[in-house]
Design an enzyme around this catalytic site. Structure first.
Site, PDB file in Angstrom:
ATOM      1  N   SER A  33      15.679  11.012  20.871  1.00 35.33           N
ATOM      2  CA  SER A  33      16.933  11.698  21.215  1.00 35.33           C
ATOM      3  C   SER A  33      16.963  12.176  22.655  1.00 35.33           C
ATOM      4  O   SER A  33      18.024  12.521  23.175  1.00 35.33           O
ATOM      5  CB  SER A  33      17.194  12.857  20.265  1.00 35.33           C
ATOM      6  OG  SER A  33      16.284  13.910  20.472  1.00 35.33           O
ATOM      7  N   THR A  39      15.417  15.102  16.563  1.00 33.89           N
ATOM      8  CA  THR A  39      15.643  16.548  16.524  1.00 33.89           C
ATOM      9  C   THR A  39      15.609  17.204  17.902  1.00 33.89           C
ATOM     10  O   THR A  39      16.140  18.301  18.077  1.00 33.89           O
ATOM     11  CB  THR A  39      14.598  17.245  15.625  1.00 33.89           C
ATOM     12  OG1 THR A  39      13.288  17.006  16.164  1.00 33.89           O
ATOM     13  CG2 THR A  39      14.683  16.759  14.200  1.00 33.89           C
ATOM     14  N   THR A  45      12.960  10.747  15.042  1.00 42.77           N
ATOM     15  CA  THR A  45      11.833  10.732  14.101  1.00 42.77           C
ATOM     16  C   THR A  45      12.261  10.297  12.717  1.00 42.77           C
ATOM     17  O   THR A  45      11.495   9.675  11.978  1.00 42.77           O
ATOM     18  CB  THR A  45      11.199  12.139  14.056  1.00 42.77           C
ATOM     19  OG1 THR A  45      10.635  12.407  15.330  1.00 42.77           O
ATOM     20  CG2 THR A  45      10.110  12.238  13.008  1.00 42.77           C
TER      21      THR A  45
END
Ligand code: SIN
Length: 385
Positions: free
Chosen positions: A113, A148, A66
């Site tokens: 991720s 994250t 992000t």
């Protein structure tokens, strides 16, 4: 430590026709390994800032997430595309970074991720050791920009595998770069500031978001949406920021139960799968995972690592076949205490962190009882003292 100001050319490897000296140093360091016959990865430099010889030096590995995300709407914080913006744009969005440090950047990946995998984290760990831990390294610290969702996994992996005192700081953002009040720019500035801070040395890998510094072994993502998502519920933060100045609550220290690994000779990480226990847990998934290639299994157990009675024969059969089974807790808090036999207890490691430690244990050739000792002995020592 300062990068020298000599300019060198690195034909064919970089977009930039003339590069500052750090590039040559980094490449030399990563291609030379006296202790290993395994070829070590070479840093693919994709960004270099102008060199100011009075500033320290940071290397940034950009992986996406992000923090590099983009949306057509500046209020959209859920339906955006992660991993779009490149490292150059990330750094250029925060000109203050270049008042703090010189930057050499490498776009290691540019993805959400969830797609960061064992190959990528192993490569980053090897590069990090080559860059940070070599004798006469001129790099003060490493920053990894990361989505994250799995950030805690990469951070914990780096904590276990980067074997020197230089800081590794993993940073992300909860709002895409196009959002009103995007948190990425401030997080990135804070991350590089920590990475070059002498006070950050010998603390292992750290996670920086939302004006807080967490130690990687203890810190996890605790909320799907909020800015204060990264927390170490029991252990707390190790530091924070005041006016972009990092401060630490305590002198440098390391997590009590942390294990260290040398990745120099590891070429791949074995498959380890995580299963979650619940009412009616169908433990037939254990042999299914082994059939699909798992060399070890972590069970995110209920409470302090409990699983259903139905699961027990499957666990015993896997152990008898030499497949380590680690019992962790899906609560993500507290410890699964040492068992001494049967399934291996994870101690304070949550399921995803247990998985990474088990992968490294298997990759370094440990057998069942050695792996048990790795997970259980330190905590057992405390409990028996
Ligand atoms: C991701 O993990 O890549 C998406 C979510 C985020 O970065 O916050």
């Amino acid at each position: 430590m300062k990068f020298t100001s000599t300019l060198v050319a690195a034909a064919g490897l970089l977009a930039s026709p003339a590069l500052a000296a750090p590039y040559a140093q980094l490449q030399t360091r990563n291609t030379t390994s006296s202790s290993s016959t395994v070829e070590q990865p070479v840093l693919n430099v994709t960004y270099t800032s102008p060199v100011n010889s009075s500033l320290p030096n940071v290397v940034i590995f950009a992986t996406g997430g992000t923090i590099a995300g983009s949306s057509a709407s500046n209020t959209d914080t859920t339906k955006y595309t992660a991993g779009v913006v490149g490292i150059e744009a990330l750094v250029q969005a925060v000109p203050n970074i270049l008042n703090v440090t010189n930057v050499v950047g490498s776009q290691v990946a540019n993805t959400g991720s969830v797609n960061i995998n064992s190959t990528i984290i192993l490569r980053m760990a090897k590069l990090a050791n080559g860059i940070l831990c070599a004798e006469n390294s001129t790099t003060d610290g490493l920053v990894i920009t990361h989505g994250t969702d799995t950030l805690e996994e990469t951070a914990f992996f780096m904590d276990m595998t980067v074997n020197c005192k230089s800081p590794v700081v993993v940073v992300g953002a909860m709002r895409p770069s196009t959002a009103i009040s995007a948190d990425g720019p401030a997080n990135l500035l804070e991350a590089v500031t920590v990475a070059v801070s002498p006070a950050a040395r010998n603390r292992g890998a750290m996670i920086v978001l939302n004006d807080r510094i967490g130690q990687a072994t203890y810190t996890s993502k605790t909320n799907a949406n909020s800015l204060d998502t990264f927390q170490a519920i029991e252990q707390g933060y190790i530091g924070g920021f005041l006016s972009n100045k990092p401060f630490f609550y305590y002198p440098a220290s390391q997590p009590t139960f942390k294990n260290k690994f040398d990745v120099t000779n590891i070429t791949e990480l074995p498959q380890v799968d995580v299963l979650i226990s619940y009412q009616n847990f169908d433990a037939a998934l254990i042999p299914a995972a082994v059939k699909a290639g798992a060399k070890g299994i972590v069970i995110g157990g209920t409470g302090a690592g409990s699983t259903t009675d139905v699961a027990q024969p499957y666990i015993e059969a896997a152990l008898a076949a030499g497949i380590p089974i680690v019992l962790s807790s899906k609560t993500n808090g507290g410890a699964v205490p040492p068992s001494g036999s049967g399934a291996i207890s994870s101690g304070f490691l949550n399921p995803v962190k247990s998985r990474l430690q088990l992968q490294l244990a298997l990759a370094t050739g440990m057998g069942m009882e050695e792996i048990r000792g790795l997970f259980e002995d330190k905590l057992a020592g405390y409990l028996e003292a």
